[in-house]
Design a protein around this motif. Structure first.
Motif, PDB file in Angstrom:
ATOM      1  N   ARG A 259     -12.285 -13.218  88.116  1.00 16.93           N
ATOM      2  CA  ARG A 259     -12.145 -12.724  88.607  1.00 16.93           C
ATOM      3  C   ARG A 259     -11.018 -13.051  87.869  1.00 16.93           C
ATOM      4  O   ARG A 259     -10.411 -14.046  87.618  1.00 16.93           O
ATOM      5  CB  ARG A 259     -12.377 -13.007  90.231  1.00 16.93           C
ATOM      6  CG  ARG A 259     -11.436 -11.483  91.062  1.00 16.93           C
ATOM      7  CD  ARG A 259     -11.069 -11.531  92.776  1.00 16.93           C
ATOM      8  NE  ARG A 259     -12.434 -11.162  92.834  1.00 16.93           N
ATOM      9  CZ  ARG A 259     -12.520 -10.965  93.953  1.00 16.93           C
ATOM     10  NH1 ARG A 259     -11.476 -11.379  95.056  1.00 16.93           N
ATOM     11  NH2 ARG A 259     -13.376 -10.187  94.758  1.00 16.93           N
ATOM     12  N   ASN A 260     -10.293 -11.388  87.068  1.00 18.69           N
ATOM     13  CA  ASN A 260      -9.388 -11.475  86.625  1.00 18.69           C
ATOM     14  C   ASN A 260      -9.937 -12.002  85.653  1.00 18.69           C
ATOM     15  O   ASN A 260      -8.322 -12.393  84.478  1.00 18.69           O
ATOM     16  CB  ASN A 260      -7.930 -12.003  87.900  1.00 18.69           C
ATOM     17  CG  ASN A 260      -6.573 -11.443  87.002  1.00 18.69           C
ATOM     18  OD1 ASN A 260      -6.093 -10.924  86.190  1.00 18.69           O
ATOM     19  ND2 ASN A 260      -6.380 -12.704  86.967  1.00 18.69           N
ATOM     20  N   ASN A 261     -10.548 -12.620  85.320  1.00 19.10           N
ATOM     21  CA  ASN A 261     -11.028 -13.172  83.535  1.00 19.10           C
ATOM     22  C   ASN A 261      -9.888 -14.953  83.715  1.00 19.10           C
ATOM     23  O   ASN A 261     -10.110 -15.346  83.208  1.00 19.10           O
ATOM     24  CB  ASN A 261      -9.563 -12.848  82.121  1.00 19.10           C
ATOM     25  CG  ASN A 261     -10.708 -11.412  82.546  1.00 19.10           C
ATOM     26  OD1 ASN A 261     -10.025 -10.240  81.990  1.00 19.10           O
ATOM     27  ND2 ASN A 261     -11.705 -11.103  81.646  1.00 19.10           N
ATOM     28  N   SER A 262      -9.870 -15.259  85.522  1.00 15.09           N
ATOM     29  CA  SER A 262      -9.438 -16.851  85.515  1.00 15.09           C
ATOM     30  C   SER A 262      -9.504 -17.382  86.520  1.00 15.09           C
ATOM     31  O   SER A 262      -8.615 -18.722  86.889  1.00 15.09           O
ATOM     32  CB  SER A 262      -7.281 -16.335  85.659  1.00 15.09           C
ATOM     33  OG  SER A 262      -6.850 -15.318  87.124  1.00 15.09           O
TER      34      SER A 262
ATOM     35  N   ARG B   4      -4.329 -12.771  77.462  1.00 17.57           N
ATOM     36  CA  ARG B   4      -4.797 -11.856  77.374  1.00 17.57           C
ATOM     37  C   ARG B   4      -4.651 -10.616  76.874  1.00 17.57           C
ATOM     38  O   ARG B   4      -3.604 -10.250  77.743  1.00 17.57           O
ATOM     39  CB  ARG B   4      -5.597 -11.869  79.006  1.00 17.57           C
ATOM     40  CG  ARG B   4      -6.530 -10.607  79.261  1.00 17.57           C
ATOM     41  CD  ARG B   4      -7.091 -10.149  80.672  1.00 17.57           C
ATOM     42  NE  ARG B   4      -6.082  -9.841  81.675  1.00 17.57           N
ATOM     43  CZ  ARG B   4      -6.341  -9.774  82.957  1.00 17.57           C
ATOM     44  NH1 ARG B   4      -7.300  -9.860  83.335  1.00 17.57           N
ATOM     45  NH2 ARG B   4      -5.469 -10.038  84.045  1.00 17.57           N
TER      46      ARG B   4
ATOM     47  N   ASP C 287      -1.234  -9.984  78.855  1.00 19.20           N
ATOM     48  CA  ASP C 287      -0.820 -11.115  79.785  1.00 19.20           C
ATOM     49  C   ASP C 287      -0.134 -12.404  78.739  1.00 19.20           C
ATOM     50  O   ASP C 287      -1.642 -13.118  78.785  1.00 19.20           O
ATOM     51  CB  ASP C 287      -1.386 -11.358  80.695  1.00 19.20           C
ATOM     52  CG  ASP C 287      -1.915 -10.378  82.176  1.00 19.20           C
ATOM     53  OD1 ASP C 287      -0.661  -9.989  82.729  1.00 19.20           O
ATOM     54  OD2 ASP C 287      -3.092  -9.811  81.749  1.00 19.20           O
TER      55      ASP C 287
ATOM     56  N   ASP D 111      -7.184 -18.486  90.809  1.00 14.96           N
ATOM     57  CA  ASP D 111      -5.352 -18.800  90.340  1.00 14.96           C
ATOM     58  C   ASP D 111      -4.081 -18.902  91.135  1.00 14.96           C
ATOM     59  O   ASP D 111      -4.056 -18.593  92.413  1.00 14.96           O
ATOM     60  CB  ASP D 111      -6.107 -17.715  89.306  1.00 14.96           C
ATOM     61  CG  ASP D 111      -4.825 -17.710  87.566  1.00 14.96           C
ATOM     62  OD1 ASP D 111      -3.887 -18.449  88.051  1.00 14.96           O
ATOM     63  OD2 ASP D 111      -4.647 -16.734  87.389  1.00 14.96           O
ATOM     64  N   ASN D 112      -3.814 -18.941  90.436  1.00 18.82           N
ATOM     65  CA  ASN D 112      -2.104 -18.421  90.873  1.00 18.82           C
ATOM     66  C   ASN D 112      -1.513 -18.990  92.337  1.00 18.82           C
ATOM     67  O   ASN D 112      -0.870 -18.986  92.624  1.00 18.82           O
ATOM     68  CB  ASN D 112      -2.317 -17.248  91.836  1.00 18.82           C
ATOM     69  CG  ASN D 112      -2.369 -16.042  90.607  1.00 18.82           C
ATOM     70  OD1 ASN D 112      -3.280 -15.679  90.600  1.00 18.82           O
ATOM     71  ND2 ASN D 112      -1.650 -16.212  89.403  1.00 18.82           N
TER      72      ASN D 112
ATOM     73  N   THR E  37      -2.992 -14.071  95.309  1.00 17.92           N
ATOM     74  CA  THR E  37      -3.471 -12.260  94.286  1.00 17.92           C
ATOM     75  C   THR E  37      -5.035 -12.963  95.206  1.00 17.92           C
ATOM     76  O   THR E  37      -5.315 -13.653  95.267  1.00 17.92           O
ATOM     77  CB  THR E  37      -3.360 -13.419  92.775  1.00 17.92           C
ATOM     78  OG1 THR E  37      -3.831 -13.951  93.309  1.00 17.92           O
ATOM     79  CG2 THR E  37      -2.119 -13.150  92.979  1.00 17.92           C
ATOM     80  N   ARG E  38      -5.342 -11.693  94.582  1.00 20.48           N
ATOM     81  CA  ARG E  38      -7.378 -11.224  94.328  1.00 20.48           C
ATOM     82  C   ARG E  38      -7.921 -12.216  94.003  1.00 20.48           C
ATOM     83  O   ARG E  38      -8.981 -12.254  94.426  1.00 20.48           O
ATOM     84  CB  ARG E  38      -7.530  -9.789  94.153  1.00 20.48           C
ATOM     85  CG  ARG E  38      -7.036  -9.501  92.203  1.00 20.48           C
ATOM     86  CD  ARG E  38      -7.076  -8.440  92.436  1.00 20.48           C
ATOM     87  NE  ARG E  38      -8.676  -8.040  91.799  1.00 20.48           N
ATOM     88  CZ  ARG E  38      -9.816  -8.048  91.337  1.00 20.48           C
ATOM     89  NH1 ARG E  38      -9.975  -8.668  89.745  1.00 20.48           N
ATOM     90  NH2 ARG E  38     -11.321  -8.163  91.606  1.00 20.48           N
ATOM     91  N   GLN E  39      -7.210 -12.795  93.261  1.00 19.34           N
ATOM     92  CA  GLN E  39      -7.740 -14.196  92.022  1.00 19.34           C
ATOM     93  C   GLN E  39      -7.332 -15.860  93.005  1.00 19.34           C
ATOM     94  O   GLN E  39      -7.693 -16.297  92.223  1.00 19.34           O
ATOM     95  CB  GLN E  39      -7.931 -14.499  91.148  1.00 19.34           C
ATOM     96  CG  GLN E  39      -6.556 -14.881  89.992  1.00 19.34           C
ATOM     97  CD  GLN E  39      -5.818 -13.005  90.710  1.00 19.34           C
ATOM     98  OE1 GLN E  39      -6.312 -11.710  90.810  1.00 19.34           O
ATOM     99  NE2 GLN E  39      -4.268 -12.866  89.854  1.00 19.34           N
TER     100      GLN E  39
END
Length: 437
Positions: A53-56, A121, A199, A255-256, A263-265
């Motif tokens: 998700r989110n590439n991360s 990215r 990003d 992530d995060n 966050t969503r990820q």
């Protein structure tokens, strides 16, 4: 896992996007099938899968041969404190600067006077109008955040309060130099006009270095938390042939975490819970099966811990000393910044006993507030017993950190046992643990 494997992961994961790509590469090599959240999932018993998700952020799992009787999960995070680029060209004193903003709580001074590069990215517009995320790593000494000479700041060694808008803006080149977007386009092999957004992050290029009279320690950027991400992933892959057949093994790198996981990820999202739900919906199950599986599940929240500092031993709780090379760190906090309880701590200690891995306890001084991690946030959406663990390190949130060369192997050994052991919840507060044959 060899130490060189960990070093490769640390070097490859220059941004969360690159850490996720390296994890995906290892999963691909091990025969795991990549899925997309937007697609329908057909899952087969005995096979492994993963989704990003989110590439991360990455979640990987294996489907057991029988009905899913529980989940065996490790969770770590892909991000580290860094400088995110807001503007690629700011003219100042005949120079070109990059305009950056701090991500996460960092020791700013450690970023000064080091060769830095740019990675991240880029969203590229294709000929058919589609947008696609492309990873980029310029992988060269490209920028520096120059410090102010002591002649102009006579009190610098008495303590300096860094202003990120003033002190920490990186020098990129002379005024009128080739702009950063042109370098990005060249590295990606695309037209500059087709780069719609990005990003981008500054990162330290220093390679991991073994130090100490007998190589007892190593230094590297991003030890927190890519050391836990790499070691738990290697353990997840190694345990697959002998994993507990009644539980679905899951590996998550979210992530995060460094900015609150909101966050969503991140761990405060429903990403992990949603993936578990989709897995369960895609395989045969009985009524109340998901709830029963959650009750028979366990999570290790893996994020590194502070070792007792040899120069600042008074900052640690002397009654609970933590040292590098001492094995797995079990983290506890009365205010539940860490999720470990007596129950989950006992389970972790038994797993480590079966694995032959030592355990040491981390607790903050009672008069000093500590940090938090992803476990207490993930538990809000995933009501599963959890233990917060990590490996001891120094200089956490520095541009370059220090850890033990022996502890990574201890983490792999302990987590591999965690995936293999037959762990069953017999009732509230009662577990049985049997080593795998």
């Amino acid at each position: 896992m060899q130490l060189e494997d960990l070093f490769h992961f640390l070097q490859a994961g220059v941004t969360p996007f690159h850490a996720a790509a390296e994890a995906a590469r290892l999963l691909d090599a091990a025969g795991y099938t990549r899925l997309e959240e937007s697609a329908y999932w057909n899952l087969e018993a005995g096979r492994g899968y993963y989704v990003t998700r989110n590439n991360s952020a990455v979640i990987a799992w294996r489907i057991p041969a029988h009905a899913i009787g529980g989940w065996r999960i490790t969770a770590s995070h892909s991000d580290s404190p860094a400088w995110r680029i807001k503007n690629t060209s700011v003219a100042a004193a005949g120079c070109t600067k990059l305009n950056v903003e701090g991500y996460g709580g960092m020791n700013m001074a450690t970023w000064l006077d080091r060769p830095l590069s740019v990675a991240g990215r880029v969203l590229v517009r294709g000929a058919d109008g589609t947008l696609a995320a492309r990873l980029v790593d310029l992988d060269r000494d490209l920028a520096v955040i120059p410090s102010l000479a002591p002649h102009m700041d006579r009190g610098v060694n008495d303590g300096h309060r860094y202003n990120p808008q003033v002190d920490m803006q990186p020098l990129y080149g002379p005024e009128g130099c080739r702009p950063l977007p042109a370098l990005l386009a060249e590295a990606l092999g695309v037209a500059e006009a087709d780069m719609v957004d990005w990003d981008l992050t500054l990162y330290v290029r220093q390679a991991p270095a073994v130090i100490g009279p007998a190589g007892e320690y190593f230094m590297a950027p991003r030890i927190d938390d890519l050391e836990c991400a790499a070691t738990t992933l290697y353990a997840f892959l190694a345990a697959a042939p002998q994993a507990d057949t009644a539980c679905a093994p899951v590996w998550a790198m979210l992530d995060n975490e460094e900015v609150g996981s909101g966050t969503r990820q991140g761990a405060h999202s429903l990403f992990l819970r949603d993936v578990l739900g989709r897995i369960y919906d895609a395989v045969p199950h009985s009524a109340q099966g998901m709830q029963r599986a959650l009750a028979n599940s366990f999570v290790l929240s893996a994020d590194n811990a502070h070792a007792m500092h040899p120069n600042f031993a008074d900052k640690a709780d002397a009654a609970n000393p933590v040292r590098m090379g001492g094995g797995i760190v079990l983290k506890v906090n009365a205010s539940q910044k860490y999720t470990t309880s007596g129950l989950s701590g006992a389970v972790l200690r038994e797993v480590c006993r079966l694995a032959g891995v030592p355990v040491q306890l981390f607790a903050n001084r009672a008069d000093l507030p500590g940090g938090s991690t992803l476990g207490n946030l993930q538990s809000q959406s995933l009501p599963v017993p959890m233990a917060d663990i990590g490996l001891a390190q120094l200089a956490m949130h520095s541009a370059v950190e220090t850890a033990s060369t022996a502890d990574a192997a201890a983490m792999v050994k302990a987590v591999e046992m965690f995936y293999r052991v037959h762990l069953r919840c017999l009732g509230d507060g009662q577990y049985t643990l049997e080593p795998a044959p």
